[in-house]
Write an enzyme that holds these catalytic residues in place. Sequence first.
Site, PDB file in Angstrom:
ATOM      1  N   GLY A  12       0.812  -1.221   0.000  1.00 48.61           N
ATOM      2  CA  GLY A  12       0.000   0.000   0.000  1.00 48.61           C
ATOM      3  C   GLY A  12       0.844   1.268   0.000  1.00 48.61           C
ATOM      4  CB  ILE A  14       1.925   4.318   4.738  1.00 51.71           C
ATOM      5  CG1 ILE A  14       0.951   5.505   4.606  1.00 51.71           C
ATOM      6  CG2 ILE A  14       2.983   4.620   5.793  1.00 51.71           C
ATOM      7  CD1 ILE A  14       0.051   5.723   5.812  1.00 51.71           C
ATOM      8  CG  ASP A  33      -0.997  -5.770   0.516  1.00 48.26           C
ATOM      9  OD1 ASP A  33      -2.146  -5.927   0.052  1.00 48.26           O
ATOM     10  OD2 ASP A  33      -0.551  -4.672   0.877  1.00 48.26           O
ATOM     11  CB  SER A  36      -8.148  -5.815  -0.588  1.00 50.72           C
ATOM     12  OG  SER A  36      -7.519  -5.200   0.513  1.00 50.72           O
ATOM     13  CB  SER A 126      -5.485   6.979  12.492  1.00 50.87           C
ATOM     14  OG  SER A 126      -6.052   8.161  11.996  1.00 50.87           O
ATOM     15  CB  ALA A 127      -4.425  12.066  14.082  1.00 51.22           C
ATOM     16  CB  THR A 128      -9.081   9.002  13.029  1.00 51.66           C
ATOM     17  OG1 THR A 128     -10.462   9.265  12.890  1.00 51.66           O
ATOM     18  CG2 THR A 128      -8.884   7.529  13.278  1.00 51.66           C
ATOM     19  CE1 TYR A 150      -8.935   3.428   8.946  1.00 51.68           C
ATOM     20  CE2 TYR A 150      -9.197   5.704   9.680  1.00 51.68           C
ATOM     21  CZ  TYR A 150      -8.385   4.663   9.290  1.00 51.68           C
ATOM     22  OH  TYR A 150      -7.014   4.831   9.253  1.00 51.68           O
ATOM     23  CE  LYS A 154      -6.312   1.969  11.175  1.00 53.56           C
ATOM     24  NZ  LYS A 154      -5.294   0.984  10.817  1.00 53.56           N
ATOM     25  NE  ARG A 232      -8.167  17.427   9.164  1.00 56.85           N
ATOM     26  CZ  ARG A 232      -9.139  18.276   9.500  1.00 56.85           C
ATOM     27  NH1 ARG A 232      -8.850  19.462  10.026  1.00 56.85           N
ATOM     28  NH2 ARG A 232     -10.400  17.942   9.324  1.00 56.85           N
ATOM     29  NE  ARG A 296     -14.490  15.247   4.583  1.00 58.33           N
ATOM     30  CZ  ARG A 296     -13.296  14.831   4.149  1.00 58.33           C
ATOM     31  NH1 ARG A 296     -13.159  14.321   2.938  1.00 58.33           N
ATOM     32  NH2 ARG A 296     -12.234  14.926   4.919  1.00 58.33           N
TER      33      ARG A 296
HETATM   34  P1  NAD Z   1      -3.387   1.470   1.693  1.00 59.17           P
HETATM   35  O1  NAD Z   1      -4.793   1.047   1.464  1.00 59.17           O
HETATM   36  O2  NAD Z   1      -2.622   2.063   0.582  1.00 59.17           O
HETATM   37  O3  NAD Z   1      -2.538   0.242   2.272  1.00 59.17           O
HETATM   38  C1  NAD Z   1      -3.129  -0.773   3.058  1.00 59.17           C
HETATM   39  C2  NAD Z   1      -2.697  -2.099   2.469  1.00 59.17           C
HETATM   40  O4  NAD Z   1      -3.257  -3.158   3.250  1.00 59.17           O
HETATM   41  C3  NAD Z   1      -3.183  -2.299   1.036  1.00 59.17           C
HETATM   42  O5  NAD Z   1      -2.087  -2.685   0.233  1.00 59.17           O
HETATM   43  C4  NAD Z   1      -4.223  -3.412   1.135  1.00 59.17           C
HETATM   44  O6  NAD Z   1      -4.260  -4.225  -0.014  1.00 59.17           O
HETATM   45  C5  NAD Z   1      -3.730  -4.162   2.364  1.00 59.17           C
HETATM   46  N1  NAD Z   1      -4.782  -4.895   3.095  1.00 59.17           N
HETATM   47  C6  NAD Z   1      -5.996  -4.436   3.493  1.00 59.17           C
HETATM   48  N2  NAD Z   1      -6.664  -5.416   4.121  1.00 59.17           N
HETATM   49  C7  NAD Z   1      -5.853  -6.510   4.142  1.00 59.17           C
HETATM   50  C8  NAD Z   1      -5.992  -7.808   4.656  1.00 59.17           C
HETATM   51  N3  NAD Z   1      -7.117  -8.225   5.257  1.00 59.17           N
HETATM   52  N4  NAD Z   1      -4.974  -8.692   4.503  1.00 59.17           N
HETATM   53  C9  NAD Z   1      -3.828  -8.310   3.861  1.00 59.17           C
HETATM   54  N5  NAD Z   1      -3.651  -7.080   3.345  1.00 59.17           N
HETATM   55  C10 NAD Z   1      -4.653  -6.186   3.491  1.00 59.17           C
HETATM   56  O7  NAD Z   1      -3.410   2.467   2.952  1.00 59.17           O
HETATM   57  P2  NAD Z   1      -2.243   3.362   3.570  1.00 59.17           P
HETATM   58  O8  NAD Z   1      -2.610   4.783   3.365  1.00 59.17           O
HETATM   59  O9  NAD Z   1      -0.926   2.873   3.151  1.00 59.17           O
HETATM   60  O10 NAD Z   1      -2.475   3.053   5.109  1.00 59.17           O
HETATM   61  C11 NAD Z   1      -1.753   2.050   5.792  1.00 59.17           C
HETATM   62  C12 NAD Z   1      -2.308   1.938   7.204  1.00 59.17           C
HETATM   63  O11 NAD Z   1      -2.207   3.199   7.848  1.00 59.17           O
HETATM   64  C13 NAD Z   1      -3.777   1.550   7.248  1.00 59.17           C
HETATM   65  O12 NAD Z   1      -3.968   0.668   8.338  1.00 59.17           O
HETATM   66  C14 NAD Z   1      -4.476   2.867   7.496  1.00 59.17           C
HETATM   67  O13 NAD Z   1      -5.704   2.692   8.169  1.00 59.17           O
HETATM   68  C15 NAD Z   1      -3.463   3.600   8.363  1.00 59.17           C
HETATM   69  N6  NAD Z   1      -3.568   5.063   8.284  1.00 59.17           N
HETATM   70  C16 NAD Z   1      -3.559   5.684   7.062  1.00 59.17           C
HETATM   71  C17 NAD Z   1      -3.694   7.065   6.994  1.00 59.17           C
HETATM   72  C18 NAD Z   1      -3.719   7.779   5.672  1.00 59.17           C
HETATM   73  O14 NAD Z   1      -4.210   8.917   5.610  1.00 59.17           O
HETATM   74  N7  NAD Z   1      -3.220   7.196   4.589  1.00 59.17           N
HETATM   75  C19 NAD Z   1      -3.802   7.818   8.181  1.00 59.17           C
HETATM   76  C20 NAD Z   1      -3.773   7.152   9.388  1.00 59.17           C
HETATM   77  C21 NAD Z   1      -3.649   5.765   9.436  1.00 59.17           C
HETATM   78  N1  UFG Z   2     -10.908  18.617   2.166  1.00 62.73           N
HETATM   79  C1  UFG Z   2     -11.501  19.469   1.260  1.00 62.73           C
HETATM   80  N2  UFG Z   2     -11.816  18.971   0.034  1.00 62.73           N
HETATM   81  C2  UFG Z   2     -11.585  17.678  -0.324  1.00 62.73           C
HETATM   82  C3  UFG Z   2     -10.978  16.817   0.623  1.00 62.73           C
HETATM   83  C4  UFG Z   2     -10.668  17.326   1.864  1.00 62.73           C
HETATM   84  O1  UFG Z   2     -11.729  20.639   1.543  1.00 62.73           O
HETATM   85  O2  UFG Z   2     -11.916  17.292  -1.457  1.00 62.73           O
HETATM   86  C5  UFG Z   2     -10.524  19.158   3.488  1.00 62.73           C
HETATM   87  C6  UFG Z   2     -11.237  18.490   4.651  1.00 62.73           C
HETATM   88  O3  UFG Z   2     -12.476  19.121   4.890  1.00 62.73           O
HETATM   89  C7  UFG Z   2     -10.223  18.670   5.780  1.00 62.73           C
HETATM   90  C8  UFG Z   2      -8.867  18.617   5.066  1.00 62.73           C
HETATM   91  O4  UFG Z   2      -9.149  18.897   3.685  1.00 62.73           O
HETATM   92  O5  UFG Z   2     -10.369  19.941   6.353  1.00 62.73           O
HETATM   93  C9  UFG Z   2      -8.171  17.273   5.156  1.00 62.73           C
HETATM   94  O6  UFG Z   2      -9.079  16.251   4.707  1.00 62.73           O
HETATM   95  P1  UFG Z   2      -8.592  14.773   4.357  1.00 62.73           P
HETATM   96  O7  UFG Z   2      -9.785  14.008   3.918  1.00 62.73           O
HETATM   97  O8  UFG Z   2      -7.412  14.803   3.462  1.00 62.73           O
HETATM   98  O9  UFG Z   2      -8.050  14.231   5.748  1.00 62.73           O
HETATM   99  P2  UFG Z   2      -8.780  14.111   7.171  1.00 62.73           P
HETATM  100  O10 UFG Z   2      -8.011  14.965   8.122  1.00 62.73           O
HETATM  101  O11 UFG Z   2     -10.231  14.311   7.076  1.00 62.73           O
HETATM  102  O12 UFG Z   2      -8.562  12.564   7.497  1.00 62.73           O
HETATM  103  C10 UFG Z   2      -7.348  11.874   7.206  1.00 62.73           C
HETATM  104  C11 UFG Z   2      -7.689  10.411   6.874  1.00 62.73           C
HETATM  105  C12 UFG Z   2      -8.240   9.756   8.110  1.00 62.73           C
HETATM  106  C13 UFG Z   2      -7.233   9.891   9.212  1.00 62.73           C
HETATM  107  C14 UFG Z   2      -6.932  11.336   9.469  1.00 62.73           C
HETATM  108  C15 UFG Z   2      -5.884  11.497  10.534  1.00 62.73           C
HETATM  109  O13 UFG Z   2      -8.655  10.345   5.851  1.00 62.73           O
HETATM  110  O14 UFG Z   2      -8.445   8.395   7.848  1.00 62.73           O
HETATM  111  O15 UFG Z   2      -6.468  11.957   8.277  1.00 62.73           O
HETATM  112  O16 UFG Z   2      -4.769  10.723  10.212  1.00 62.73           O
HETATM  113  F1  UFG Z   2      -7.738   9.329  10.324  1.00 62.73           F
END
Ligand code: NAD
Ligand code: UFG
Length: 344
Positions: A12, A14, A33, A36, A126-128, A150, A154, A232, A296
């Site tokens: 994925g 990250i 992986d 999916s 996540s910061a969520t 979601y 976490k 953010r 949103r």
């Molecule tokens: P991503 O979807 O690109 O990567 C996740 C990977 O996990 C994918 O390659 C997917 O195929 C794999 N996967 C999902 N379910 C699986 C399963 N059951 N078995 C095996 N593989 C599986 O997402 P990402 O942005 O790289 O995020 C990585 C992790 O960090 C996730 O757990 C996500 O929730 C967390 N996270 C992401 C963000 C963000 O904004 N990207 C922020 C906070 C936390």
């Molecule tokens: N935003 C817009 N337009 C868009 C998309 C986003 O104005 O089309 C704004 C949002 O309202 C927010 C900011 O941009 O103010 C950031 O939004 P993102 O959707 O990029 O990110 P969030 O902070 O909402 O959430 C993300 C991930 C969550 C994670 C969180 C903290 O989607 O899963 O960061 O890590 F939990």
Amino acid sequence: MTKKILVTGGAGYIGSHTCIALHEAGYDIVVYDNLSNSSSEAINRVSRLIGQPIEFIEGDIRDAESLRQVFSAHKFFGVIHFAGLKAVGESVAKPLKYYDNNVSGTITLLEVMSEYDVKNLVFSSSATVYGDPETLPIDESSKRSCTNPYGQSKLTVEHILEDLAVSNTSWNLIPLRYFNPVGAHSSGQIGEDPNDIPNNLMPYISQVAVGKLAKLNIFGNDYPTVDGTGVRDFIHVTDLAQGHVAALNYLKDQSSSVGFLPINLGTGKGTSVVELVTAFSKVSGQDIPYQFTDRRAGDIASCYASADKAKSLLGWQAKLSINEMCQDSWRWQSMNPNGYKDKV
Ligand code: NAD
Ligand code: UFG
């Protein structure tokens, strides 16, 4: 001591960047992986960037037998657990899918780790988990609460990890709470590749810049922030990847168990939506048309980290600027307008 790491979800966004950082730091990696939400092309490109094939197993974290085969074949120091589903909106529509994948999948992984006496885990939190923060910057002791499945998945995994650490003091469990990961590898070869119209801000901006989407909707300009738009803590994915290396290095240096140890990965700086759009437009030289729309549902005004714990414990801090985040996102998007479907 073995330096072999199992990277779940390593294909994925990250995970793929972290594989490169782990390799550069001298770790051996095995990626697990189910693809999916990713493409085997990401694995091909990471292999090319590090100059050697990556050991990749296509499998699901909910499949205990498949995991047992992997743990039987390798002696791991630990697991970095990225595998999970991450679309907030989809999680509201399909909560069982999210709890099954993210929570049940993690339980299965922890059970198999326990069977093979692998007790070091770095988990993608996540910061969520902080919900709508009462104070800023957010430190690790802040109250946790979530409003969507979601986020709840976490937080539930964090609670499971806390209970596990209490039940048996040999576990070392580090949830890394990511703020807003953006950017891409400086080569432009790997980056974020959303399946559909992006939900997140940076990939949406990139797709407007490259001409795939007409206009950015900015969700709300009446927040109590510097310019009314959401604030953010954007963090470059390369810095984030280094944070995982720092967490593993820390675990390797410990003579006693750390138990449950949550750590924020953020820059400590807030940037507004309009500030990010302006920076992106400047570094890319592209016009980014936008309009203000309603807020949103579920969004908060401001969110940024206290990054002190990562610095004091792990010796890690983010280095890359907002301009570098925009530059690298743009390079990835402009070199691969259709993501991994564009063969290079
Ligand atoms: P991503 O979807 O690109 O990567 C996740 C990977 O996990 C994918 O390659 C997917 O195929 C794999 N996967 C999902 N379910 C699986 C399963 N059951 N078995 C095996 N593989 C599986 O997402 P990402 O942005 O790289 O995020 C990585 C992790 O960090 C996730 O757990 C996500 O929730 C967390 N996270 C992401 C963000 C963000 O904004 N990207 C922020 C906070 C936390
Ligand atoms: N935003 C817009 N337009 C868009 C998309 C986003 O104005 O089309 C704004 C949002 O309202 C927010 C900011 O941009 O103010 C950031 O939004 P993102 O959707 O990029 O990110 P969030 O902070 O909402 O959430 C993300 C991930 C969550 C994670 C969180 C903290 O989607 O899963 O960061 O890590 F939990």
